[in-house]
Design an enzyme around this catalytic site. Structure first.
Site: not given
Length: 314
Positions: A60, A155, A187, A151
């Site tokens: 991406v 976000k 995860t 992060y």
């Protein structure tokens, strides 16, 4: 009629669980991720569930890659009904200890690439006057925690982008932008994170399953909502962060060190921030019990007991 769903980040965690969930519904899937080998594995899982699947290996952060993904989807299926973007990376470490190249790549992957995905998807949706864009945020898009600066930065930016898009699309009744914001999820992202904190990261409890978050994603495709929060304490943390900032800041550091970092020492490394690791890609991270295995074991228990009862004495 089955939908055409583009799903970015399909080889691990929430994305892989969502791919299976959409496949079971009979949707036609365009799956994208960095690792071709694992992408082929996910394709096989979804085909076995009855879905028609196109895979497009995609980084991406590569310029033009998301445009090429959309073009491939339209070439194969004629349109895009739903775009789901779950691709994300993270990094542990105090802000000044985290190399700038790692910080920048996390933001590039988790915010700038998502913005580009939104740009590409909305261009197709506006042409068709319909479509649903589903982005995965985080409770860390509304609060902060030490050692996760890159992060949280990404976000928070994503939450602002989504709110802006929702405002700009108010007059387009059939075009929707949804944000799914989980707390801790089982995860592999924690093991796969870049780490410059000296200790292995882990998800603070309570921990949701990736399948639970995937259900929220599929629900948004069925019935679009502005934002869905997945996690029983997410609302409480947001209230504490906003209304009691002094108390929150006093508690979050010790709690993060106790619950969000393992005692296991680790040398600095970049995880999968810059390159995939197919060997670590899976739906589960191993932080929760494998309920399927537990249920299968429980189902076998009567037969095992019966065998013991029927076994002749020696």
């Amino acid at each position: 009629m089955s939908r055409v769903v583009v799903l970015v980040g399909a080889t691990s965690g929430i994305g892989r669980a969502a791919a299976r969930a959409f496949a079971e519904r009979g949707d036609r899937l365009v799956l994208a991720a960095r690792a071709p080998r694992t992408l082929a594995d996910v394709r096989d899982e979804c085909v076995e569930a009855g879905a028609e699947v196109l895979t497009v290996p995609t980084d991406v952060t590569t310029p033009g890659a998301l445009d090429a993904l959309a073009d491939a989807a339209v070439d194969r299926f004629g349109r895009i009904d739903v775009w789901v973007h779950t691709a994300a990376v993270t990094a542990y470490g105090r802000f000044e200890q985290l190399p700038a190249r790692v910080f920048d790549q996390v933001v590039r992957t988790d915010l700038l690439a998502v913005a580009e995905a939104a740009r590409v998807a909305l261009r197709h949706f506006r042409a068709a006057s319909a479509g649903t864009l589903i982005l995965t945020g985080s409770v860390l898009g509304h609060i902060t925690a030490p050692y996760l600066s890159s992060y949280a930065t990404a976000k928070w930016g994503l939450a602002g982008l989504v709110r802006t898009l929702q405002q700009e699309l108010r007059d387009d009744a059939d075009i929707h932008v949804c944000l799914v914001s989980p707390g801790s999820v089982d995860t592999p992202i924690y093991q796969r994170a870049a780490n410059h904190a000296g200790q292995v990261g882990r998800p603070p409890p309570p921990i949701a399953s990736a399948k639970r978050v995937a259900r929220a994603v599929v629900d948004c495709a069925d019935h679009p909502r502005r934002e869905v929060s997945v996690g029983p304490f997410n609302g409480l943390m947001r209230v504490g962060f906003t209304l009691l900032p002094g108390v929150y800041d006093a508690l979050v550091g010790p709690l993060m060190r106790r619950l969000g970092l393992d005692d296991t020492a680790v040398d600095p490394h970049d995880g999968v921030v810059f390159a995939p690791d197919p060997t670590s890609e899976a739906v589960r991270g191993g932080w929760l019990p494998d309920l399927g295995r537990v249920l299968r074991a429980a189902g076998n228990l009567p037969g095992q007991v019966g065998a013991l009862v029927r076994r002749p004495a020696r």
